[in-house]
Design an enzyme around this catalytic site. Structure first.
Site, PDB file in Angstrom:
ATOM      1  N   GLY A 146     120.846 -10.680 -85.518  1.00  0.00           N
ATOM      2  CA  GLY A 146     121.205 -11.841 -86.311  1.00  0.00           C
ATOM      3  C   GLY A 146     121.512 -11.451 -87.735  1.00  0.00           C
ATOM      4  O   GLY A 146     121.308 -10.303 -88.155  1.00  0.00           O
ATOM      5  N   SER A 156     122.492 -17.654-103.846  1.00  0.00           N
ATOM      6  CA  SER A 156     122.922 -16.327-103.394  1.00  0.00           C
ATOM      7  C   SER A 156     123.502 -16.286-101.991  1.00  0.00           C
ATOM      8  O   SER A 156     124.024 -15.240-101.575  1.00  0.00           O
ATOM      9  CB  SER A 156     121.755 -15.344-103.493  1.00  0.00           C
ATOM     10  OG  SER A 156     121.520 -15.008-104.831  1.00  0.00           O
ATOM     11  N   GLY A 189     115.832 -25.110-109.111  1.00  0.00           N
ATOM     12  CA  GLY A 189     115.273 -26.216-108.349  1.00  0.00           C
ATOM     13  C   GLY A 189     115.972 -26.525-107.056  1.00  0.00           C
ATOM     14  O   GLY A 189     115.720 -27.576-106.454  1.00  0.00           O
ATOM     15  N   GLY A 217     121.819 -13.260 -92.005  1.00  0.00           N
ATOM     16  CA  GLY A 217     121.494 -14.414 -92.827  1.00  0.00           C
ATOM     17  C   GLY A 217     121.374 -14.081 -94.295  1.00  0.00           C
ATOM     18  O   GLY A 217     121.612 -12.953 -94.724  1.00  0.00           O
ATOM     19  N   HIS A 218     121.024 -15.098 -95.061  1.00  0.00           N
ATOM     20  CA  HIS A 218     120.839 -14.952 -96.504  1.00  0.00           C
ATOM     21  C   HIS A 218     120.074 -16.167 -97.008  1.00  0.00           C
ATOM     22  O   HIS A 218     120.127 -17.242 -96.401  1.00  0.00           O
ATOM     23  CB  HIS A 218     122.189 -14.866 -97.217  1.00  0.00           C
ATOM     24  CG  HIS A 218     122.197 -13.950 -98.396  1.00  0.00           C
ATOM     25  ND1 HIS A 218     121.414 -14.151 -99.515  1.00  0.00           N
ATOM     26  CD2 HIS A 218     122.880 -12.814 -98.635  1.00  0.00           C
ATOM     27  CE1 HIS A 218     121.631 -13.185-100.389  1.00  0.00           C
ATOM     28  NE2 HIS A 218     122.513 -12.345 -99.872  1.00  0.00           N
ATOM     29  N   ASP A 219     119.353 -15.993 -98.088  1.00  0.00           N
ATOM     30  CA  ASP A 219     118.710 -17.096 -98.802  1.00  0.00           C
ATOM     31  C   ASP A 219     119.394 -17.262-100.150  1.00  0.00           C
ATOM     32  O   ASP A 219     120.059 -16.349-100.647  1.00  0.00           O
ATOM     33  CB  ASP A 219     117.226 -16.821 -99.041  1.00  0.00           C
ATOM     34  CG  ASP A 219     116.413 -16.767 -97.766  1.00  0.00           C
ATOM     35  OD1 ASP A 219     116.951 -17.097 -96.695  1.00  0.00           O
ATOM     36  OD2 ASP A 219     115.231 -16.386 -97.841  1.00  0.00           O
ATOM     37  N   GLY A 220     119.199 -18.422-100.765  1.00  0.00           N
ATOM     38  CA  GLY A 220     119.737 -18.648-102.100  1.00  0.00           C
ATOM     39  C   GLY A 220     118.841 -19.572-102.889  1.00  0.00           C
ATOM     40  O   GLY A 220     118.210 -20.472-102.326  1.00  0.00           O
TER      41      GLY A 220
END
Length: 484
Positions: free
Chosen positions: A321, A83, A330, A323-326
């Site tokens: 700031g 993501s 796995g 940001g993003h996670d993905g």
């Protein structure tokens, strides 16, 4: 550029230069040892780390791409970034808005006449801005493999006409991958290119992202990470297949890249929309719009306190700031950036349930040293809060998912949440359970910290009500309504 914006940008540049000049030099050897240490301690097979600092990108790699082949991770290894891809799609949309081809506040149906969701009234009113900032209310986890053809996104959007809403448009923030595929289709219609082509030509080429791609045959040219799965505290094992998401998932999660390329993309927003060679890619106004607080998050910790146009937004010690996670099958990816300090941290991993702990530790230590800021920690209150669990007990349901909240025996936390598939997703994955411990309790919302066991990091679970009084839980940045 408007004068007031130019003055503001000048102030930011001055502060940024001061912070960058005072930052210590990046110690590659020490951070390499720290990366190696953390991967071993948390059973993460391999990772690539890229840090933008001192005006340059520092690249580190550790571990193996695949625990059975034992091929080592190198800095040019390619990972699935999941993501984090949404930030790229948002940038493409803002390019179109920059060019006057898209009004972010006009209904989507003006650009996509065939666009529809299950709610007829919402269909008429949902805007690109609401898709970008996750307030459209569209159920977020609609997955449809529509094949490898160039029409895959058109077919995906057509199939989404039966997708329901988590909440009325504009009522709350609820993360929607579905929304980003609709944005991807808007990009296709307005550029006359596939989303993949638009990404390559409008972003990757001017930014020099030579190790950023969307199709498996492109990935095969490089050293590619294999995903791994496993429970916290255990050594993970490789996934049965190199499971890239369907091509139709491209705009919300289909990019593969090196960590350095992710950091280069983040640099676009740190440098005000210009490429390293000075090429203007996004206007300064568009960059500022993407980093402007659009909506407050019920959960203030998971991906930031607010959401902008594509990015989660936060503030650490007064420094803003994004940001993003993905995550994919796995593989886990993380990006955080502090524009005023000229710093970005990108970590790409190939599994390990404790990978979030590795990133949290690295990001906290790096930003403390390089920017002098304290990344906030999240967890239970130091003293046990006295919270009545009764109002929160019950079932919370959204399309495909059921959350059941129950009371807990004394000494085992206050509540327990069971998360499982429902409807068409029933039985497709093993149910997951978390114990909940109170963090804070106010008239507007009650916050709990949740984890499965002592190997897990704490994650927020927020109970709150919409303006109409309907009860919701915010978990995993998604809003889920109480059904009973």
């Amino acid at each position: 550029m408007p004068k007031h914006f130019d003055q503001a940008a000048g102030k930011v540049r001055n502060r940024t230069q001061g912070r960058r000049n005072s930052a210590p030099a990046f110690d590659s050897a020490r951070w390499q040892a720290r990366l190696d240490e953390l991967l071993a301690a948390h059973h993460v097979p391999g990772a690539a780390l890229a840090v933008l600092a001192d005006g340059g990108i520092h690249e580190l790699a550790s571990g193996v791409l695949h625990t059975r082949t034992r091929v080592e991770v190198t800095t040019d290894s390619v990972f699935q970034i999941g993501s984090v891809s949404k930030g790229y799609t948002a940038a493409l949309v803002m390019l179109l808005a920059d060019a006057g081809k898209l009004d972010l506040d006009a209904p989507v149906v003006g650009v996509l006449p065939d666009f529809a969701v299950a709610d007829a009234e919402a269909t008429k009113t949902i805007t690109p801005r609401q898709l970008l900032n996750h307030t459209s209310g569209i159920e977020g986890d609609f997955v449809s493999d529509t094949g490898r053809g160039d029409d895959c996104l058109a077919r995906y959007v057509d199939g989404a006409r039966n997708v329901g809403l988590t909440n009325p448009p504009g009522a709350t923030m609820s993360y929607s991958s579905t929304a980003y595929n609709i944005l991807g289709r808007i990009v296709e219609v307005l550029t006359g290119r596939t989303w993949d082509e638009a990404l390559r030509e409008l972003l990757c080429a001017p930014l020099g992202l030579e190790h950023t791609m969307t199709l498996p045959e492109e990935v095969l040219r490089f050293r590619a990470a294999m995903g791994h799965m496993g429970e916290p505290g255990e050594a993970p094992v490789p996934t049965p297949l190199w499971n890239m998401l369907p091509r139709s998932a491209g705009p919300y999660g289909g990019i593969c890249a090196t960590a350095a390329d992710v950091a280069r993309f983040a640099r676009l927003f740190i440098d005000g929309g210009t490429a390293p060679d000075g090429t203007r890619v996004l206007s300064a106004e568009a960059v500022e719009a993407m980093l402007k607080r659009e909506v407050e998050m019920p959960d203030q910790w998971f991906l930031g306190a607010h959401w902008g146009l594509g990015w989660g937004l936060f503030e650490w010690d007064g420094m803003r700031g994004f940001g993003h996670d993905g995550s994919t099958f796995g593989q886990l990816a993380y990006l955080r950036a502090l524009p005023e300090a000229g710093i970005a941290v990108a970590l790409l991993t190939n599994g390990g349930a404790a990978a979030p702990k590795v990133f949290e530790t690295l990001c906290r230590e790096l930003t403390a040293e390089l920017a002098g800021v304290s990344m906030p920690e999240f967890g239970p209150a130091e003293e046990q809060l006295d919270v009545d669990p009764a109002p929160f007990v019950g079932s919370y349901r959204r399309e495909g998912f059921l959350m059941t909240v129950t009371d807990r025996p004394a000494g085992e936390g206050v509540l327990r949440v069971k998360y499982e598939g429902a409807d068409g997703l029933k039985g497709t994955f093993e149910p997951l359970s978390w114990n909940l411990v109170p963090v804070s309790d106010t008239p507007s919302k009650t916050v709990f910290a949740a984890r499965r066991n002592e190997h897990d990091g704490w994650i927020p679970v927020v109970f709150y009500a919409l303006a109409d009084g309907s009860r919701y839980v915010h978990f995993g940045v998604r809003a889920t309504a109480k059904s009973r």
